[in-house]
Scaffold this active site. Structure first.
Site, PDB file in Angstrom:
ATOM      1  N   LEU A  36      25.702  38.002  46.457  1.00 16.22           N
ATOM      2  CA  LEU A  36      27.078  38.103  46.964  1.00 16.22           C
ATOM      3  C   LEU A  36      27.562  36.790  47.585  1.00 16.22           C
ATOM      4  O   LEU A  36      26.816  36.091  48.254  1.00 16.22           O
ATOM      5  CB  LEU A  36      27.195  39.229  47.994  1.00 16.22           C
ATOM      6  CG  LEU A  36      26.887  40.641  47.502  1.00 16.22           C
ATOM      7  CD1 LEU A  36      27.263  41.673  48.570  1.00 16.22           C
ATOM      8  CD2 LEU A  36      27.598  40.967  46.195  1.00 16.22           C
ATOM      9  N   HIS A  40      32.999  38.017  46.014  1.00 19.45           N
ATOM     10  CA  HIS A  40      32.675  39.449  46.112  1.00 19.45           C
ATOM     11  C   HIS A  40      33.190  40.025  47.439  1.00 19.45           C
ATOM     12  O   HIS A  40      33.723  41.130  47.482  1.00 19.45           O
ATOM     13  CB  HIS A  40      31.163  39.665  46.083  1.00 19.45           C
ATOM     14  CG  HIS A  40      30.472  39.184  44.848  1.00 19.45           C
ATOM     15  ND1 HIS A  40      29.566  38.159  44.863  1.00 19.45           N
ATOM     16  CD2 HIS A  40      30.535  39.613  43.562  1.00 19.45           C
ATOM     17  CE1 HIS A  40      29.087  37.968  43.645  1.00 19.45           C
ATOM     18  NE2 HIS A  40      29.665  38.831  42.826  1.00 19.45           N
TER      19      HIS A  40
HETATM   20  P1  AMP Z   1      29.532  39.547  39.293  1.00 18.51           P
HETATM   21  O1  AMP Z   1      28.578  39.876  40.404  1.00 18.51           O
HETATM   22  O2  AMP Z   1      29.570  38.093  38.953  1.00 18.51           O
HETATM   23  O3  AMP Z   1      29.377  40.460  38.109  1.00 18.51           O
HETATM   24  O4  AMP Z   1      30.977  39.839  39.875  1.00 18.51           O
HETATM   25  C1  AMP Z   1      31.325  41.080  40.419  1.00 18.51           C
HETATM   26  C2  AMP Z   1      32.810  41.132  40.633  1.00 18.51           C
HETATM   27  O5  AMP Z   1      33.208  40.083  41.507  1.00 18.51           O
HETATM   28  C3  AMP Z   1      33.591  40.945  39.327  1.00 18.51           C
HETATM   29  O6  AMP Z   1      34.714  41.828  39.337  1.00 18.51           O
HETATM   30  C4  AMP Z   1      34.015  39.508  39.409  1.00 18.51           C
HETATM   31  O7  AMP Z   1      35.194  39.236  38.684  1.00 18.51           O
HETATM   32  C5  AMP Z   1      34.251  39.347  40.898  1.00 18.51           C
HETATM   33  N1  AMP Z   1      34.156  37.935  41.275  1.00 18.51           N
HETATM   34  C6  AMP Z   1      33.154  37.071  40.979  1.00 18.51           C
HETATM   35  N2  AMP Z   1      33.447  35.842  41.433  1.00 18.51           N
HETATM   36  C7  AMP Z   1      34.664  35.923  42.025  1.00 18.51           C
HETATM   37  C8  AMP Z   1      35.518  34.974  42.678  1.00 18.51           C
HETATM   38  N3  AMP Z   1      35.184  33.707  42.823  1.00 18.51           N
HETATM   39  N4  AMP Z   1      36.702  35.428  43.158  1.00 18.51           N
HETATM   40  C9  AMP Z   1      37.066  36.732  43.019  1.00 18.51           C
HETATM   41  N5  AMP Z   1      36.311  37.659  42.418  1.00 18.51           N
HETATM   42  C10 AMP Z   1      35.123  37.267  41.923  1.00 18.51           C
END
Ligand code: AMP
Length: 288
Positions: A36, A40
């Site tokens: 995280l 996140h």
């Molecule tokens: P992940 O753990 O990379 O699968 O991401 C989980 C959620 O967090 C997904 O909906 C991503 O689009 C969102 N997310 C990841 N990085 C960012 C960021 N820098 N800004 C906003 N949301 C993010």
């Protein structure tokens, strides 16, 4: 002291917790693969502001990884994630075992056609089937009132919205803006894998997107010219290998010739051995 979120590993344990909450309590789901970061946490904070209960799922989904080494090296830090999620307002961390998501003889996959065919879909065959399948399962297991996804993964967001409507999945999909480091790099769990040199070079994605947005602001609407200019900026960075940089329609993900309100630039590149993606709305009056 902020109460630590409860850790549950099965949908039944979540249902028990939900049943013990106030009748009618709303629930928000933030699906993550852990590691995280502030991106996140912004989703979790938003979910906490809009729901009585917030479930953060932490599941490194094997089905969405094509490369076994990428799956193996994906950062895992459940204890730290639990602290961060709790501080941001999570009430529950759902950390299922692989068998809880994919039971024995699992033989189903969700395929969204159209928007998944290009870009990440082309570069990472099978990736979006893995995403669509796991998100369908999570939405059905948790049955949230709202589920939160980041705009950083724009193509993923579009396919989730489409699938959510098509399959009449529970709750509402909420999109959240991209959170960036002070130097513009979009936050990503993968950033932790970059060496110092690669970390410095990685900002070129943001620099290229910002330059394209600024050029749009001066009246340039030729998508090809904008993409070429962005690609030149990225190619000047030796540690970065461009995969694609395109101006696309925000709903169909098809390339456009002329930049219109809503048009987005999307980019993917290898920085050393780490694949990074980013996106930006090109019209200056659009919120990033
Ligand atoms: P992940 O753990 O990379 O699968 O991401 C989980 C959620 O967090 C997904 O909906 C991503 O689009 C969102 N997310 C990841 N990085 C960012 C960021 N820098 N800004 C906003 N949301 C993010």
């Amino acid at each position: 002291m902020i109460a630590r979120a409860a850790v549950v590993t099965t949908p039944a344990a979540w249902r028990d917790l939900r049943a013990a909450a106030q009748p009618g309590a709303s629930a928000g789901l933030v699906p993550t693969m852990g590691g995280l970061h502030e991106g996140h946490l912004s989703l979790i904070r938003r979910a906490a502001a809009e729901n009585d209960l917030v479930v953060v799922s932490v599941f490194v989904n094997p089905m969405q990884f094509g490369d076994p080494a990428d799956l193996e090296n994906y950062p895992r830090s459940l204890d730290r994630d639990l602290d961060l999620a709790s501080d941001a307002g999570a009430s529950v961390v759902y950390a299922p075992a692989v068998e809880t998501i994919y039971p024995a003889r699992f033989a189903t996959s969700v395929h969204v056609s159209g928007v998944t065919e290009r870009w990440e879909g082309e570069s990472r065959p099978g990736h979006f089937d893995g995403v669509a399948t796991v998100v369908t399962i999570l939405l059905n297991q948790i049955r949230p009132d709202r589920a939160y996804f980041g705009e950083k993964d724009w193509q993923q967001l579009v396919l989730i919205r489409g699938m959510h409507t098509d399959l009449a999945l529970p709750g509402t999909i909420v999109a959240c803006p991209t959170v960036r480091e002070a130097d513009g790099l979009a936050m990503s769990s993968r950033n932790s894998r970059l060496s110092d040199k690669e970390r410095a070079a990685a900002t070129v994605l943001w620099r290229a997107l910002t330059a394209m947005r600024e050029m749009t602001g001066t009246g340039e609407a030729d998508a090809l010219k904008l993409a070429l200019m962005g690609a030149i900026i990225i190619r000047r960075e030796p540690a970065v290998t461009l995969d694609y940089l395109q101006v696309v329609d925000p709903e169909t993900l098809e390339p456009v010739d002329i930049v219109r309100p809503g048009s987005r630039a999307i980019v993917a590149a290898m920085v050393g051995s780490t694949r990074l993606i980013d996106t930006m709305a090109l019209h200056l009056d659009e919120v990033q």
